[in-house]
Motif scaffolding. Sequence first.
Motif, PDB file in Angstrom:
ATOM      1  N   ASN A 198      73.713   2.256  71.036  1.00 56.45           N
ATOM      2  CA  ASN A 198      74.429   1.974  72.277  1.00 56.45           C
ATOM      3  C   ASN A 198      74.435   0.464  72.485  1.00 56.45           C
ATOM      4  O   ASN A 198      73.385  -0.185  72.435  1.00 56.45           O
ATOM      5  CB  ASN A 198      73.751   2.673  73.463  1.00 56.45           C
ATOM      6  N   LEU A 199      75.620  -0.093  72.706  1.00 58.19           N
ATOM      7  CA  LEU A 199      75.763  -1.543  72.766  1.00 58.19           C
ATOM      8  C   LEU A 199      74.897  -2.165  73.857  1.00 58.19           C
ATOM      9  O   LEU A 199      74.248  -3.198  73.624  1.00 58.19           O
ATOM     10  CB  LEU A 199      77.239  -1.898  72.996  1.00 58.19           C
ATOM     11  N   VAL A 200      74.868  -1.561  75.032  1.00 56.55           N
ATOM     12  CA  VAL A 200      74.080  -2.118  76.135  1.00 56.55           C
ATOM     13  C   VAL A 200      72.595  -2.141  75.777  1.00 56.55           C
ATOM     14  O   VAL A 200      71.907  -3.153  75.965  1.00 56.55           O
ATOM     15  CB  VAL A 200      74.306  -1.310  77.432  1.00 56.55           C
ATOM     16  N   ALA A 201      72.112  -1.041  75.220  1.00 54.67           N
ATOM     17  CA  ALA A 201      70.701  -0.950  74.856  1.00 54.67           C
ATOM     18  C   ALA A 201      70.338  -1.936  73.754  1.00 54.67           C
ATOM     19  O   ALA A 201      69.262  -2.549  73.772  1.00 54.67           O
ATOM     20  CB  ALA A 201      70.362   0.475  74.419  1.00 54.67           C
ATOM     21  N   VAL A 202      71.227  -2.094  72.788  1.00 59.47           N
ATOM     22  CA  VAL A 202      70.976  -3.004  71.666  1.00 59.47           C
ATOM     23  C   VAL A 202      70.918  -4.449  72.157  1.00 59.47           C
ATOM     24  O   VAL A 202      70.049  -5.238  71.745  1.00 59.47           O
ATOM     25  CB  VAL A 202      72.062  -2.821  70.581  1.00 59.47           C
ATOM     26  N   ILE A 203      71.821  -4.825  73.047  1.00 60.25           N
ATOM     27  CA  ILE A 203      71.832  -6.178  73.606  1.00 60.25           C
ATOM     28  C   ILE A 203      70.548  -6.428  74.403  1.00 60.25           C
ATOM     29  O   ILE A 203      69.898  -7.472  74.255  1.00 60.25           O
ATOM     30  CB  ILE A 203      73.068  -6.384  74.501  1.00 60.25           C
ATOM     31  N   GLN A 204      70.173  -5.474  75.242  1.00 64.39           N
ATOM     32  CA  GLN A 204      68.972  -5.631  76.052  1.00 64.39           C
ATOM     33  C   GLN A 204      67.740  -5.786  75.191  1.00 64.39           C
ATOM     34  O   GLN A 204      66.868  -6.617  75.466  1.00 64.39           O
ATOM     35  CB  GLN A 204      68.824  -4.421  76.982  1.00 64.39           C
ATOM     36  N   ASN A 205      67.679  -5.009  74.108  1.00 65.83           N
ATOM     37  CA  ASN A 205      66.518  -5.069  73.219  1.00 65.83           C
ATOM     38  C   ASN A 205      66.445  -6.406  72.487  1.00 65.83           C
ATOM     39  O   ASN A 205      65.374  -7.002  72.374  1.00 65.83           O
ATOM     40  CB  ASN A 205      66.592  -3.930  72.200  1.00 65.83           C
ATOM     41  N   GLU A 206      67.581  -6.888  71.988  1.00 64.02           N
ATOM     42  CA  GLU A 206      67.567  -8.130  71.200  1.00 64.02           C
ATOM     43  C   GLU A 206      67.372  -9.365  72.075  1.00 64.02           C
ATOM     44  O   GLU A 206      66.659 -10.305  71.688  1.00 64.02           O
ATOM     45  CB  GLU A 206      68.865  -8.255  70.398  1.00 64.02           C
ATOM     46  N   HIS A 207      67.984  -9.380  73.247  1.00 65.23           N
ATOM     47  CA  HIS A 207      67.922 -10.562  74.104  1.00 65.23           C
ATOM     48  C   HIS A 207      66.748 -10.532  75.073  1.00 65.23           C
ATOM     49  O   HIS A 207      66.435 -11.559  75.693  1.00 65.23           O
ATOM     50  CB  HIS A 207      69.219 -10.709  74.893  1.00 65.23           C
ATOM     51  N   GLY A 208      66.128  -9.359  75.227  1.00 59.61           N
ATOM     52  CA  GLY A 208      65.029  -9.250  76.163  1.00 59.61           C
ATOM     53  C   GLY A 208      65.454  -9.497  77.605  1.00 59.61           C
ATOM     54  O   GLY A 208      64.678 -10.014  78.415  1.00 59.61           O
ATOM     55  N   CYS A 209      66.681  -9.147  77.914  1.00 61.38           N
ATOM     56  CA  CYS A 209      67.233  -9.398  79.239  1.00 61.38           C
ATOM     57  C   CYS A 209      67.205  -8.128  80.082  1.00 61.38           C
ATOM     58  O   CYS A 209      66.781  -7.064  79.612  1.00 61.38           O
ATOM     59  CB  CYS A 209      68.671  -9.923  79.119  1.00 61.38           C
ATOM     60  N   SER A 210      67.657  -8.231  81.309  1.00 58.17           N
ATOM     61  CA  SER A 210      67.725  -7.062  82.179  1.00 58.17           C
ATOM     62  C   SER A 210      68.872  -6.163  81.745  1.00 58.17           C
ATOM     63  O   SER A 210      69.777  -6.579  81.011  1.00 58.17           O
ATOM     64  CB  SER A 210      67.938  -7.493  83.633  1.00 58.17           C
TER      65      SER A 210
ATOM     66  N   THR B 249      59.763   7.141  68.923  1.00 63.46           N
ATOM     67  CA  THR B 249      59.890   5.797  69.478  1.00 63.46           C
ATOM     68  C   THR B 249      61.193   5.207  68.942  1.00 63.46           C
ATOM     69  O   THR B 249      61.362   5.075  67.729  1.00 63.46           O
ATOM     70  CB  THR B 249      58.709   4.892  69.072  1.00 63.46           C
ATOM     71  N   ILE B 250      62.111   4.872  69.833  1.00 63.59           N
ATOM     72  CA  ILE B 250      63.414   4.367  69.392  1.00 63.59           C
ATOM     73  C   ILE B 250      63.255   3.020  68.716  1.00 63.59           C
ATOM     74  O   ILE B 250      62.533   2.138  69.192  1.00 63.59           O
ATOM     75  CB  ILE B 250      64.380   4.219  70.582  1.00 63.59           C
ATOM     76  N   ILE B 251      63.924   2.863  67.583  1.00 58.95           N
ATOM     77  CA  ILE B 251      63.998   1.582  66.888  1.00 58.95           C
ATOM     78  C   ILE B 251      65.437   1.098  67.007  1.00 58.95           C
ATOM     79  O   ILE B 251      66.350   1.725  66.464  1.00 58.95           O
ATOM     80  CB  ILE B 251      63.602   1.715  65.411  1.00 58.95           C
ATOM     81  N   TYR B 252      65.650   0.009  67.725  1.00 64.71           N
ATOM     82  CA  TYR B 252      67.014  -0.466  67.922  1.00 64.71           C
ATOM     83  C   TYR B 252      67.447  -1.369  66.773  1.00 64.71           C
ATOM     84  O   TYR B 252      66.657  -2.199  66.285  1.00 64.71           O
ATOM     85  CB  TYR B 252      67.125  -1.237  69.239  1.00 64.71           C
ATOM     86  N   PRO B 253      68.684  -1.256  66.346  1.00 64.58           N
ATOM     87  CA  PRO B 253      69.193  -2.194  65.343  1.00 64.58           C
ATOM     88  C   PRO B 253      69.457  -3.553  65.994  1.00 64.58           C
ATOM     89  O   PRO B 253      69.493  -3.670  67.226  1.00 64.58           O
ATOM     90  CB  PRO B 253      70.513  -1.549  64.903  1.00 64.58           C
ATOM     91  N   SER B 254      69.631  -4.571  65.169  1.00 65.84           N
ATOM     92  CA  SER B 254      70.083  -5.855  65.697  1.00 65.84           C
ATOM     93  C   SER B 254      71.546  -5.697  66.114  1.00 65.84           C
ATOM     94  O   SER B 254      72.221  -4.719  65.738  1.00 65.84           O
ATOM     95  CB  SER B 254      69.955  -6.946  64.640  1.00 65.84           C
ATOM     96  N   ILE B 255      72.048  -6.648  66.873  1.00 70.42           N
ATOM     97  CA  ILE B 255      73.462  -6.590  67.266  1.00 70.42           C
ATOM     98  C   ILE B 255      74.345  -6.612  66.027  1.00 70.42           C
ATOM     99  O   ILE B 255      75.342  -5.881  65.944  1.00 70.42           O
ATOM    100  CB  ILE B 255      73.807  -7.754  68.220  1.00 70.42           C
ATOM    101  N   GLU B 256      73.965  -7.426  65.043  1.00 73.49           N
ATOM    102  CA  GLU B 256      74.746  -7.507  63.804  1.00 73.49           C
ATOM    103  C   GLU B 256      74.759  -6.159  63.076  1.00 73.49           C
ATOM    104  O   GLU B 256      75.810  -5.705  62.606  1.00 73.49           O
ATOM    105  CB  GLU B 256      74.162  -8.588  62.893  1.00 73.49           C
ATOM    106  N   GLU B 257      73.601  -5.512  62.991  1.00 67.85           N
ATOM    107  CA  GLU B 257      73.529  -4.194  62.354  1.00 67.85           C
ATOM    108  C   GLU B 257      74.315  -3.157  63.150  1.00 67.85           C
ATOM    109  O   GLU B 257      75.004  -2.302  62.586  1.00 67.85           O
ATOM    110  CB  GLU B 257      72.066  -3.764  62.219  1.00 67.85           C
ATOM    111  N   TYR B 258      74.196  -3.250  64.465  1.00 66.06           N
ATOM    112  CA  TYR B 258      74.918  -2.323  65.333  1.00 66.06           C
ATOM    113  C   TYR B 258      76.418  -2.386  65.074  1.00 66.06           C
ATOM    114  O   TYR B 258      77.094  -1.350  65.015  1.00 66.06           O
ATOM    115  CB  TYR B 258      74.630  -2.651  66.800  1.00 66.06           C
ATOM    116  N   MET B 259      76.968  -3.595  64.932  1.00 62.88           N
ATOM    117  CA  MET B 259      78.407  -3.757  64.755  1.00 62.88           C
ATOM    118  C   MET B 259      78.910  -2.965  63.549  1.00 62.88           C
ATOM    119  O   MET B 259      79.985  -2.362  63.586  1.00 62.88           O
ATOM    120  CB  MET B 259      78.762  -5.238  64.584  1.00 62.88           C
TER     121      MET B 259
END
Length: 305
Positions: free
Chosen positions: A232-244, A157-167
């Motif tokens: 992956n930046l797109v995946a991390v943003i989608q996960n944190e913001h709950g957007c499309s 199960t993928i665990i996404y980092p926060s955007i801050e952690e991703y950076m």
Amino acid sequence: MTKPTIHYAFPHQVNKDLTAIVDNVNSCIDTYTFIPLPVRAALKAASFGKLVAFIYPHAAPELLLPCGRLVLWIFIFDDLYGPLPVSDLIQVHGKLTAILNGDLTYANEHIMLQHFALSHQELSPYITPLWLERYIADWQYFFEGMILDKQYSYQSTIIYPSIEEYMILREKVGGIYPFITLSEIIAGFILPPEIFRHPAIQQARLTVSKLVTWTNDLFSVNKERENNEAMNLVAVIQNEHGCSWEEAYNTAISMHNQVLAAYITLRASWPNFGDFHARVETYISLLEYMISGNLAWYADNPRYQ
């Protein structure tokens, strides 16, 4: 997903030895005999030799070969070793660092180690102690990123980092800095410490790292989702913001463009480096070729369809 709409004002050039480096890299692919033939065919179709000719358009023929060997190597290494347990990663990282420090004890253990050692030997006539110190630090930064990425990627199960952690993590695991540092050798100018540490130079290096890795994220988001990769930046943003996905994708494009705009602003007020100014300009132009060449390679590349 729609292909990224990214544009650069930087010129794009192709090394005059394009055909030779494509042939050399394809021959190199065939030495990775542990890779199944269909996968080797896919690697050839991706044309990593073309990538080398695009990002290093001014590299002399004797430097294209080790650069090509390393560009191919890091793509294979990431795919092969990324999913392995941390203990295995630590072991192979130790062997690679030993090779960088001149210890060839492990140079013939595995084809991955052989090619890494051979590229280092091919670069040896151009290496200075100052440059080598930077180069080793760059590789260790990448190795550290691979270890840290294990807490997110390649899980059931993928665990996404926060955007801050991703950076922070993406800059490390992207593995771009060794290839930026190779530009010093290609330029024939090892940056003096006071110039290398200058904030403008450091921002230029960071800009290359971000734009190159984020371009990868934008083009490879579908591939990385299939491989359970979290960085992956797109995946991390989608996960944190709950957007499309479309909204996340557009946000990633916007972030990319903000970094690009900041760099263009920096270049508009670029500092004068005195006696070294012309040589610094040559070095910076090579970094900009890396950015534009990287984008040109991703466009219509079958690896990311």
